[in-house]
Design an enzyme around this catalytic site. Structure first.
Site, short mmCIF file in Angstrom:
data_model
loop_
_atom_site.label_atom_id
_atom_site.label_comp_id
_atom_site.label_asym_id
_atom_site.label_seq_id
_atom_site.Cartn_x
_atom_site.Cartn_y
_atom_site.Cartn_z
N SER A 1 0.84 -1.21 0.00
CA SER A 1 0.00 0.00 0.00
C SER A 1 0.87 1.24 0.00
O SER A 1 2.06 1.20 0.29
CB SER A 1 -0.91 0.01 1.23
OG SER A 1 -0.12 0.09 2.41
N TYR B 1 -4.26 8.54 13.44
CA TYR B 1 -2.86 8.90 13.33
C TYR B 1 -2.23 8.80 14.71
O TYR B 1 -2.67 9.46 15.65
CB TYR B 1 -2.71 10.31 12.78
CG TYR B 1 -1.28 10.81 12.74
CD1 TYR B 1 -0.34 10.16 11.96
CD2 TYR B 1 -0.89 11.90 13.49
CE1 TYR B 1 0.98 10.60 11.91
CE2 TYR B 1 0.43 12.36 13.45
CZ TYR B 1 1.36 11.70 12.66
OH TYR B 1 2.65 12.13 12.64
N ASP C 1 1.87 -10.40 9.69
CA ASP C 1 2.97 -9.52 9.30
C ASP C 1 3.47 -8.72 10.51
O ASP C 1 3.64 -7.51 10.44
CB ASP C 1 2.53 -8.58 8.17
CG ASP C 1 3.73 -7.98 7.42
OD1 ASP C 1 4.84 -8.53 7.54
OD2 ASP C 1 3.54 -6.97 6.71
#
Length: 560
Positions: free
Chosen positions: A2, A68, A112
């Site tokens: 991505s 964030y 991952d």
């Protein structure tokens, strides 16, 4: 896989992260199915997992949005500082494994785990991109495919998901039966790298994959001798080539870490015992056995927490210049009290009792008034604090004061969205514990006292607590029921629901009562003691003695 952007959420005035998946990784995938899978994962709320806010499609590109996180990745920290202190590694591993245990129980495997996907915020670990592998696997399946099958058939997507350095052998070999134990192997590699400054295998991607399949991992204590034996053993087991030879769950690994950090664990057992110092007396002959016996009987380990922190009264946090935060200040009494209660020997005053007692007190609460309330409830220290709006965020600050004395035992602050009660609670709890803990590494609390990871269930429970304190018992019953209907494992919601029915003299709800008994081991000690005595079929006099003993142990607990 991505491209990653920081973007501005205009509706809430905050920064978010947008991950746009590459065309190669999503070729032929259904956007609607992908969105549904992401929405399912967005329900997964845990203090050490970065949540997913939304997902969608724009001009043929699939994307998802996350908060964030102000901080850095483990990769950035490794690049800057090299290997981590052992105590910090143990704490971070515990946070990561607790998050994995939570996700694995819900059928989600990360696939991952690596330093790039572990973020550090205020010193705590947050796992990013959880469940994306499952979403990409699932969207390639027929619409009628069951989710567990989709999660297990990673290799049918036709793309490589994972990073060679951290891939378990079965994952590197594209074994379609790869399961949650691949995440445990990756944690082993991660731990090795944090402790030594580098992963066990390096080289080209092909060389690394071959090493994972064929080469034993070098013993970590040969690379860093100060690593505790128990930690080295846990990492060695996690890095076994065969999944059956590894720990079989993240929770098992958490238990191994807890053993390392406690007096009965490996670290404490390996430490040299303290030696008694005896005066030399001319002509006296003292048997070695007598010295040993005296030392065992007289030398006690130091208390787990600072003197005065054994029983804390958590006061409502004062909303400074923003009355809309007043409710949050009361909610944090419940969550902070539940989080801290039962951590080692530490206890907190029952939140419901304290909130009722503080109702008539002025707001903001003067420190002297807080100390008087704490003293009346038998507390040794009081936690007071403030809530201040900072744009769309709220800053929660707390100070732990002795009831009798001017000393401040701990100070903590946390910044989060007002709705992120769990994040505020955990950050404040951890910082306070870190400062008052005396023996070994302070535990990492994760709302252990309130046994739910669902924000909706927690919100319903806190609404019920508010209603109950206002004597709106019928309304409270509905809200407690909603809490355990959202999360059927929310032990405390069942307990409070059953208690409220008793106070209303309503007949027992057999289903809710049976579920409470099934979950009794999840409850804090005082709740568990109350249930056990209530359920005990013994003579009246014997039961009265049991209640009296419980009341001596928990004098501030209303049900007892």
């Amino acid at each position: 896989m991505s491209r990653v952007f920081v973007a501005r959420d205009l509706s809430l005035g905050r920064d978010v992260v947008v991950k746009v998946l590459s065309a190669e990784s999503t070729a032929g995938l259904s956007a609607d199915r992908f969105r549904r899978e992401i929405q399912t994962m967005a329900q997964m709320q845990h203090p050490h997992i970065v949540s997913i806010i939304s997902a969608g499609e724009a001009e043929g590109s699939l994307f998802y949005v996350m908060p964030y996180v102000q901080g850095e990745t483990l990769r950035e920290r490794l690049a800057r500082d090299g290997k981590f202190p052992v105590a910090e590694v143990i704490r971070l591993l515990r946070e990561i494994l607790d998050a994995l245990a939570f996700a694995h129980q819900r059928g989600l495997v990360h696939r991952d785990i690596k330093p790039e996907n572990i973020l550090l915020e205020a010193g705590h670990a947050l796992i990013a991109d959880f469940g994306i592998a499952k979403a990409l696997a699932a969207v390639s399946q027929p619409e009628h495919a069951e989710a567990p099958e989709a999660a297990a058939t990673l290799t049918q997507v036709g793309i490589a998901l994972g990073t060679p350095t951290y891939m378990a052998p079965e994952q590197a070999a594209a074994d379609p039966t790869t399961d949650h134990r691949a995440d445990l192997y990756a944690v082993g590699i991660l731990a090795y790298e944090l402790l030594t400054g580098k992963p066990p295998f390096t080289g080209s991607a092909q060389q690394i994959v071959v090493a994972h399949l064929t080469t034993p991992v070098p013993a970590i204590r040969e690379q860093r001798a100060e690593v505790p034996e128990g930690l080295a053993t846990m990492i060695g087991r996690a890095l076994e080539k065969e999944p059956a030879n590894r720990p079989q769950s993240a929770r098992e690994m958490v238990g191994a870490l807890d053993a390392i950090s406690t007096p009965s664990g490996t670290t404490a057992m390996r430490a040299a015992p303290p030696r008694a110092r005896w005066p030399l007396v001319a002509g006296a002959v003292v048997a070695v056995g007598a010295i040993a016996a005296w030392a065992i009987l007289t030398i006690k380990p130091p208390p787990a927490v600072t003197d005065g922190a054994e029983l804390i009264a958590v006061m409502p946090l004062s909303a400074v210049s923003d009355t809309s935060l007043q409710r949050l200040g009361q909610d944090l009494v419940v969550t902070l009290s539940a989080n801290l209660d039962g951590v080692g020997a530490l206890r907190t005053v029952d939140a419901a009792t304290l909130l009722l007692r503080a109702k008539s007190a002025p707001s903001p609460l003067p420190l002297n008034d807080a100390r008087n309330i704490g003293r009346d409830l038998g507390a040794r220290s009081v936690m007071t604090g403030t809530l201040i709006s900072e744009g769309a965020l709220v800053r929660a600050s707390v100070v732990l004061y002795l009831v009798d004395g001017d000393s401040a035992l701990a100070r903590a602050t946390a910044l989060a969205m007002p709705a992120e009660i769990g994040a505020l609670t955990d950050s404040l709890s951890w910082e306070v514990l870190r400062q008052v803990w005396r023996r070994g590494e302070a535990p990492s609390p994760v709302l252990a006292g309130l046994t739910t990871s669902s924000f909706e269930a927690l919100r319903a429970f806190l609404d019920a607590e508010q209603s109950y304190q206002g004597l709106e018992v019928k309304k409270a019953l509905e809200q407690y029921r909603r809490a355990f209907e959202i999360d059927s494992n929310f032990a405390q919601a069942y307990l409070r629901y059953n208690l409220a029915r008793q106070w209303q003299l309503e007949p027992e709800d057999p289903v809710a009562h049976a579920r409470m008994l099934a979950l009794v081991d999840r409850l804090p000690e005082r709740d568990r003691v109350w249930v056990e005595i209530s359920e005990r079929n013994i003579p009246v006099q014997e039961k009265m003695e049991a209640w009296e003993d419980a009341n001596r142990r928990f004098p501030d607990y209303p049900p007892i």
